[in-house]
Write a protein that holds these residues in place. Structure first.
Motif, PDB file in Angstrom:
ATOM      1  N   ARG A  30      34.832 -16.736 -17.274  1.00  0.00           N
ATOM      2  CA  ARG A  30      35.946 -17.111 -16.401  1.00  0.00           C
ATOM      3  C   ARG A  30      35.472 -17.940 -15.209  1.00  0.00           C
ATOM      4  O   ARG A  30      36.245 -18.658 -14.599  1.00  0.00           O
ATOM      5  N   LEU A 143      40.291 -10.078 -11.660  1.00  0.00           N
ATOM      6  CA  LEU A 143      40.541 -11.439 -12.114  1.00  0.00           C
ATOM      7  C   LEU A 143      41.969 -11.905 -11.857  1.00  0.00           C
ATOM      8  O   LEU A 143      42.204 -13.112 -11.700  1.00  0.00           O
ATOM      9  N   ARG A 153      38.207 -17.656 -10.913  1.00  0.00           N
ATOM     10  CA  ARG A 153      38.932 -18.344 -11.976  1.00  0.00           C
ATOM     11  C   ARG A 153      39.138 -19.812 -11.638  1.00  0.00           C
ATOM     12  O   ARG A 153      39.024 -20.692 -12.503  1.00  0.00           O
ATOM     13  N   GLU A 157      38.029 -23.074 -13.791  1.00  0.00           N
ATOM     14  CA  GLU A 157      39.023 -23.997 -14.330  1.00  0.00           C
ATOM     15  C   GLU A 157      38.890 -25.405 -13.778  1.00  0.00           C
ATOM     16  O   GLU A 157      39.106 -26.383 -14.492  1.00  0.00           O
ATOM     17  N   TRP A 220      39.986 -14.170 -23.591  1.00  0.00           N
ATOM     18  CA  TRP A 220      39.487 -14.102 -22.218  1.00  0.00           C
ATOM     19  C   TRP A 220      40.342 -13.191 -21.334  1.00  0.00           C
ATOM     20  O   TRP A 220      40.658 -13.513 -20.193  1.00  0.00           O
ATOM     21  N   THR A 221      40.705 -12.017 -21.884  1.00  0.00           N
ATOM     22  CA  THR A 221      41.445 -11.010 -21.122  1.00  0.00           C
ATOM     23  C   THR A 221      40.719  -9.670 -21.226  1.00  0.00           C
ATOM     24  O   THR A 221      40.107  -9.364 -22.257  1.00  0.00           O
ATOM     25  N   LEU A 287      41.763 -22.075 -20.827  1.00  0.00           N
ATOM     26  CA  LEU A 287      41.490 -21.603 -19.469  1.00  0.00           C
ATOM     27  C   LEU A 287      42.345 -22.327 -18.435  1.00  0.00           C
ATOM     28  O   LEU A 287      42.125 -22.205 -17.231  1.00  0.00           O
TER      29      LEU A 287
END
Length: 295
Positions: A30, A143, A153, A157, A220-221, A287
């Protein structure tokens, strides 16, 4: 007769090493970093944790040492990728080879020694299992609800935008890498201290690679990571149950079942993402997130 509760508890224990490692790698990815050295960090943590537990007689000291060792070896990856700007894939693979070699070298004197006993927690399983489950909502909250998590995050990103807003991209990523290393180290120590109960060379047996795959499986959780770890744990327990029942299935096939199940799930997810992109939608694992929360 099979007791469902005992089977579920076995599933939880089998999933714990993968759960710790995958949650750590989730945070790392992340932040916009891919660390393929999870296997190396896990085996290093397994060795350091077992050695510390044996030397002190305390499993708790072992897990603390494992977390520190995992974080320390992860800092080598951080040095290479964040300061020397080396390729992340090559550095991660090198970290895995380094960890496996290091553990093989220094683990020889510990072979044949038993780990100190762990105190049982609720429902008769040790407290590390429950700690791993508790880390799922903690990581989710970090997160999705905390400001540091939103910054992390954002760095992952759009690092240019994060830098423009005054956030330390390098510092954030180094912290994430250290956390991922500590979690992988604890996961490795669970294998040596709480599962196998002794040191054996190569005892992680590809668990780090499964953790990497489960991060993708999870989209991605944190909740997805838990589901993926439980899937792997469930197949592992099924493998053991079939062996215990004397089912005439080749042992090699049973041993590969957890890994095969993970590969099948990944293929299905990849196919779903490809179909979604063709349909004009966003990929489920994308993402791309709203960066305005950091303003």
């Amino acid at each position: 007769m099979i007791d469902p509760l005992s089977v579920f508890l076995l599933l939880l224990a089998a999933a714990t090493p993968i759960l710790f490692a995958a949650l750590g790698e989730l945070v790392v990815e992340r932040a916009g970093v891919l660390n393929l050295g999870v296997e190396g960090m896990m085996i290093t943590g397994a060795l350091a944790g077992f050695a510390a537990a044996h030397a002190t007689g305390s499993p708790l000291a072992g897990f603390v040492a494992a977390g520190l060792a995992g974080a320390a070896i992860a800092m080598l990856f951080a040095l290479l990728t964040q300061f020397l700007l080396a390729n992340q894939v090559a550095s991660g693979l090198a970290l895995t080879l380094f960890g496996l070699g290091l553990a093989a070298l220094f683990g020889k004197p510990l072979e044949g020694i038993k780990a100190p006993p762990m105190m049982a927690g609720p429902l008769g399983i040790n407290w590390i299992v429950w700690l791993g489950i508790a880390m799922v909502p903690v990581v989710w909250w970090f997160l999705n609800r905390s400001r540091p998590g939103l910054i992390l995050r954002g760095v992952g990103e759009n690092h240019d935008a994060a830098h423009a807003l005054g956030y330390s991209v390098r510092g954030t990523r180094v912290a994430a890498i250290g956390f991922g290393g500590a979690m992988a180290g604890i996961g490795g120590a669970f294998i040596s201290i709480a599962t196998v109960l002794q040191w054996t060379e190569g005892m992680t047996a590809g668990a780090g690679w499964i953790a990497l795959a489960i991060v993708v499986f999870s989209n991605w959780t944190a909740v997805g990571v838990l589901a993926g770890a439980w899937l792997f744990g469930g197949v592992t327990v099924l493998q053991l149950r079939l062996q215990a029942a004397g089912i005439k299935v080749p042992v090699q096939l049973l041993s590969m079942a957890p890994y095969l199940a993970t590969i099948v799930v990944l293929v299905l997810i990849s196919a779903r993402q490809k179909f979604s992109r063709r349909a004009g939608g966003a990929a489920p694992g994308s993402l791309g997130r709203n960066f305005h929360a950091l303003r």
